[in-house]
Design a protein around this motif. Structure first.
Motif, PDB file in Angstrom:
ATOM      1  N   PRO A   1       0.801  -1.225   0.000  1.00  0.00           N
ATOM      2  CA  PRO A   1       0.000   0.000   0.000  1.00  0.00           C
ATOM      3  C   PRO A   1       0.834   1.275   0.000  1.00  0.00           C
ATOM      4  CG  PRO A   1       0.088  -0.884   2.209  1.00  0.00           C
ATOM      5  CD  PRO A   1       0.813  -1.867   1.327  1.00  0.00           C
ATOM      6  N   GLN A   2       2.143   1.150   0.201  1.00  0.00           N
ATOM      7  CA  GLN A   2       2.977   2.345   0.349  1.00  0.00           C
ATOM      8  C   GLN A   2       3.504   2.886  -0.977  1.00  0.00           C
ATOM      9  OE1 GLN A   2       2.873   3.436   3.427  1.00  0.00           O
ATOM     10  NE2 GLN A   2       1.814   1.540   3.940  1.00  0.00           N
ATOM     11  N   ILE A   3       3.726   1.999  -1.946  1.00  0.00           N
ATOM     12  CA  ILE A   3       4.490   2.406  -3.116  1.00  0.00           C
ATOM     13  C   ILE A   3       3.741   3.404  -3.994  1.00  0.00           C
ATOM     14  CG2 ILE A   3       3.759   0.528  -4.623  1.00  0.00           C
ATOM     15  CD1 ILE A   3       7.325   1.959  -4.292  1.00  0.00           C
ATOM     16  N   VAL A   4       2.408   3.292  -4.083  1.00  0.00           N
ATOM     17  CA  VAL A   4       1.657   4.235  -4.918  1.00  0.00           C
ATOM     18  C   VAL A   4       1.759   5.642  -4.349  1.00  0.00           C
ATOM     19  CG1 VAL A   4      -0.631   4.886  -5.758  1.00  0.00           C
ATOM     20  CG2 VAL A   4       0.079   2.489  -5.815  1.00  0.00           C
ATOM     21  N   SER A   5       1.581   5.761  -3.040  1.00  0.00           N
ATOM     22  CA  SER A   5       1.708   7.084  -2.412  1.00  0.00           C
ATOM     23  C   SER A   5       3.131   7.607  -2.552  1.00  0.00           C
ATOM     24  CB  SER A   5       1.315   7.012  -0.934  1.00  0.00           C
ATOM     25  OG  SER A   5      -0.056   6.732  -0.789  1.00  0.00           O
ATOM     26  N   TYR A   6       4.115   6.727  -2.356  1.00  0.00           N
ATOM     27  CA  TYR A   6       5.491   7.195  -2.459  1.00  0.00           C
ATOM     28  C   TYR A   6       5.847   7.572  -3.894  1.00  0.00           C
ATOM     29  CZ  TYR A   6      10.424   7.803  -1.913  1.00  0.00           C
ATOM     30  OH  TYR A   6      11.677   8.356  -1.924  1.00  0.00           O
ATOM     31  N   ALA A   7       5.261   6.884  -4.868  1.00  0.00           N
ATOM     32  CA  ALA A   7       5.506   7.257  -6.267  1.00  0.00           C
ATOM     33  C   ALA A   7       5.038   8.688  -6.532  1.00  0.00           C
ATOM     34  CB  ALA A   7       4.797   6.284  -7.207  1.00  0.00           C
ATOM     35  N   LEU A   8       3.942   9.082  -5.906  1.00  0.00           N
ATOM     36  CA  LEU A   8       3.473  10.463  -6.038  1.00  0.00           C
ATOM     37  C   LEU A   8       4.468  11.430  -5.401  1.00  0.00           C
ATOM     38  CD1 LEU A   8      -0.293   9.866  -5.276  1.00  0.00           C
ATOM     39  CD2 LEU A   8       0.607  10.785  -7.418  1.00  0.00           C
TER      40      LEU A   8
ATOM     41  N   LEU B   1      -3.457  11.247   0.676  1.00  0.00           N
ATOM     42  CA  LEU B   1      -4.887  10.974   0.726  1.00  0.00           C
ATOM     43  C   LEU B   1      -5.241   9.540   1.109  1.00  0.00           C
ATOM     44  CD1 LEU B   1      -6.089  12.955  -2.439  1.00  0.00           C
ATOM     45  CD2 LEU B   1      -6.085  13.692  -0.042  1.00  0.00           C
ATOM     46  N   ASP B   2      -4.348   8.590   0.864  1.00  0.00           N
ATOM     47  CA  ASP B   2      -4.655   7.182   1.138  1.00  0.00           C
ATOM     48  C   ASP B   2      -4.486   6.896   2.630  1.00  0.00           C
ATOM     49  OD1 ASP B   2      -4.849   4.415   1.317  1.00  0.00           O
ATOM     50  OD2 ASP B   2      -3.761   4.063  -0.557  1.00  0.00           O
ATOM     51  N   PRO B   3      -5.547   6.501   3.329  1.00  0.00           N
ATOM     52  CA  PRO B   3      -5.435   6.262   4.781  1.00  0.00           C
ATOM     53  C   PRO B   3      -4.534   5.091   5.141  1.00  0.00           C
ATOM     54  CG  PRO B   3      -7.583   5.538   3.957  1.00  0.00           C
ATOM     55  CD  PRO B   3      -6.923   6.277   2.831  1.00  0.00           C
ATOM     56  N   ARG B   4      -4.212   4.237   4.182  1.00  0.00           N
ATOM     57  CA  ARG B   4      -3.342   3.093   4.464  1.00  0.00           C
ATOM     58  C   ARG B   4      -1.864   3.479   4.478  1.00  0.00           C
ATOM     59  NH1 ARG B   4      -4.578  -0.678  -0.379  1.00  0.00           N
ATOM     60  NH2 ARG B   4      -4.274   1.358  -1.376  1.00  0.00           N
ATOM     61  N   THR B   5      -1.543   4.686   4.028  1.00  0.00           N
ATOM     62  CA  THR B   5      -0.151   5.088   3.888  1.00  0.00           C
ATOM     63  C   THR B   5       0.517   5.246   5.248  1.00  0.00           C
ATOM     64  OG1 THR B   5      -0.718   6.260   1.851  1.00  0.00           O
ATOM     65  CG2 THR B   5       1.390   6.786   2.855  1.00  0.00           C
ATOM     66  N   ALA B   6       1.736   4.737   5.369  1.00  0.00           N
ATOM     67  CA  ALA B   6       2.473   4.766   6.634  1.00  0.00           C
ATOM     68  C   ALA B   6       2.887   6.197   6.982  1.00  0.00           C
ATOM     69  CB  ALA B   6       3.704   3.881   6.519  1.00  0.00           C
ATOM     70  N   PRO B   7       3.059   6.481   8.283  1.00  0.00           N
ATOM     71  CA  PRO B   7       3.425   7.839   8.702  1.00  0.00           C
ATOM     72  C   PRO B   7       4.701   8.360   8.052  1.00  0.00           C
ATOM     73  CG  PRO B   7       2.704   6.580  10.597  1.00  0.00           C
ATOM     74  CD  PRO B   7       2.766   5.613   9.447  1.00  0.00           C
ATOM     75  N   ARG B   8       5.697   7.496   7.837  1.00  0.00           N
ATOM     76  CA  ARG B   8       6.944   7.984   7.234  1.00  0.00           C
ATOM     77  C   ARG B   8       6.701   8.516   5.827  1.00  0.00           C
ATOM     78  NH1 ARG B   8      12.272   8.338   6.560  1.00  0.00           N
ATOM     79  NH2 ARG B   8      13.084   7.807   4.505  1.00  0.00           N
ATOM     80  N   VAL B   9       5.961   7.773   5.013  1.00  0.00           N
ATOM     81  CA  VAL B   9       5.690   8.232   3.646  1.00  0.00           C
ATOM     82  C   VAL B   9       4.832   9.494   3.670  1.00  0.00           C
ATOM     83  CG1 VAL B   9       4.623   7.609   1.442  1.00  0.00           C
ATOM     84  CG2 VAL B   9       5.938   5.905   2.720  1.00  0.00           C
TER      85      VAL B   9
ATOM     86  N   GLY C   1       4.906  11.682   6.018  1.00  0.00           N
ATOM     87  CA  GLY C   1       5.820  12.746   6.421  1.00  0.00           C
ATOM     88  C   GLY C   1       6.670  13.242   5.268  1.00  0.00           C
ATOM     89  N   LEU C   2       7.158  12.318   4.433  1.00  0.00           N
ATOM     90  CA  LEU C   2       7.929  12.711   3.256  1.00  0.00           C
ATOM     91  C   LEU C   2       7.072  13.545   2.308  1.00  0.00           C
ATOM     92  CD1 LEU C   2       9.770   9.332   2.552  1.00  0.00           C
ATOM     93  CD2 LEU C   2      10.794  11.432   3.452  1.00  0.00           C
TER      94      LEU C   2
END
Length: 433
Positions: free
Chosen positions: A226-233, A258-266, A268-269
């Protein structure tokens, strides 16, 4: 926060600059002193005999307390490639689709090839028949960690080939794996593809950077990461940031949160990148609010148990947010504050992290130069040049060119006369310029 000046709004930049200056009760000579430009140069700007630069507009905004009103008048050309980074991540790069064939081999959509040059051997068919287990995955993870360490210290051209070959191995193994082993291989592959995108950006190939980021998203979707899509943005927001596209930087960074599944570190970035976008747009208050959010998210991330997945993004030191604030203050036209803010966190970056040391060292030298402390600017850049040459970064080279133009305003200064040849030699050494 200084009160915004309330004045009538003339049409031209020069007329508005004059109106703001007069309303602030400053002579042209005093404004010239505050922004470290010659009085005669400012006179030409006010009389519309020379076009203003975005840098000068931001410096005047900060000196006059105009809240970005002058910077908003300066039209900055943004390369068309930025439009590609602002699109839907799920829909980008269809013509470059990387598929895993039934036989376990790799093929590229429509007979195309990835948009980068050092990929010899990557399109070879896999089908090795090798099986992976926990020990193999641990070794592959350790190898990737070593590539990341190498990427801190050398040219991206030396890292990209081995990283892409590593990705090839991971996908080949995933083709014959199943269950949790396949999931772990694909998740690791997505992180490797994302890293290939970052190294491509550092090599100056934004098109390849976007392509590899697309592959990271697809691999992440296969592994249910679930993290990679948010991090790609976030990565796309960073590309827009380096192209000085404030609007795309902010929009992409906000979407990443916007994705509630995204980890706090991502998250924060993403908030940190959003803050830097607001700084580019000249909005100090929004920048600080985003940095406050980032600080809370990084604190949450620090309290979480360590993840077994490879880390997303790089750590530049013990105080990443101070580094980001220093960077942002420079973009807000506050170079003196930026130089001071960068001092302590820059010293916290470990010696082996040459890429980060060079990036923020060059930025601090720029801040000193813009604030008029030319001697200190030359001292700082001399200390950072060896790192800058070794890591051969396209984004750092852009700041080096900017620094050369800044120092050219003091052509007779002894430190400038001694430093400019070193800067020119460093640029000619990198990327064969």
């Amino acid at each position: 926060m200084p009160r915004l000046l309330e004045v009538s709004v003339p049409e031209s930049f020069g007329a508005r600059l004059r109106a703001y200056r007069v309303a602030a009760g400053l002579s042209m000579g005093e404004l010239a002193r505050r922004v470290n430009y010659h009085k005669s140069y400012l006179s030409k700007i006010e009389n519309d005999h020379k076009p203003p630069s975005l840098v000068l507009a931001k410096l005047c905004d900060a000196a006059l307390g105009t809240g970005g009103g002058l910077a908003a008048l300066v039209v900055q050309d943004v390369p068309a490639a930025v439009e590609d980074t602002a699109g839907d991540v799920e829909a980008v790069g269809e013509t470059w689709l990387l598929d895993l064939t039934a036989s376990g081999g790799l093929r590229f959509g429509q007979g195309d090839r990835p948009p980068t040059s050092g990929l010899a051997g990557f399109t070879a068919m896999a089908g090795s028949g090798q099986n992976a287990d926990d020990h193999v995955i641990a070794a592959l993870r350790a190898t990737f960690d070593q590539y990341r360490v190498l990427g801190m210290t050398v040219s991206p051209a030396l890292v990209l080939g081995p990283v892409i070959a590593h990705l090839h191995s991971l996908r080949s193994l995933a083709a014959t794996a199943s269950g949790p082993v396949r999931t772990e291989l694909l998740m690791l592959a997505s992180r490797v593809a994302e890293y290939a995108g970052w190294m491509s950006q550092e090599a100056g190939d934004d098109r390849a950077a976007g392509w590899w980021t697309d592959q990271a998203v697809r691999l992440g979707a296969e592994s249910l990461d679930p993290q990679i899509v948010s991090y790609a943005l976030v990565r796309r927001a960073e590309v827009a940031l380096y192209r000085h596209d404030a609007i795309s930087t902010i929009e992409l960074a906000v979407r990443a949160q916007l994705d509630p599944r995204t980890a706090p570190r991502v998250l924060g970035l993403a908030a940190r990148c959003e803050a830097q976008g607001h700084a580019l747009a000249g909005d100090l208050d929004a920048c600080r609010r985003a940095l406050d959010r980032a600080a809370k998210l990084f604190a949450l991330a620090a309290a979480e148990p360590p993840s077994s997945a490879p880390i997303l993004g790089s750590s530049t030191g013990s105080d990443e947010l101070r580094l980001a604030l220093g960077w942002s203050l420079f973009d807000l036209g506050r170079p003196g504050e930026a130089a001071a803010m960068l001092d302590l966190p820059l010293a916290s970056i470990p010696p082996f992290a040459r890429r980060a040391r060079a990036r923020f060292g060059v930025r601090q030298a720029l801040a000193y130069g813009q604030s008029g402390d030319v001697t200190q600017a030359c001292l700082v850049i001399r200390a950072a040049l060896d790192d800058a040459v070794r890591v051969d970064s396209a984004t750092i080279r852009a700041d080096l060119r900017y620094l050369i133009r800044t120092l050219n305003r003091w052509p007779t200064h002894q430190a400038v006369r001694e430093t400019q040849p070193l800067l020119l030699r460093a640029l000619s050494t990198q990327a064969g310029e």
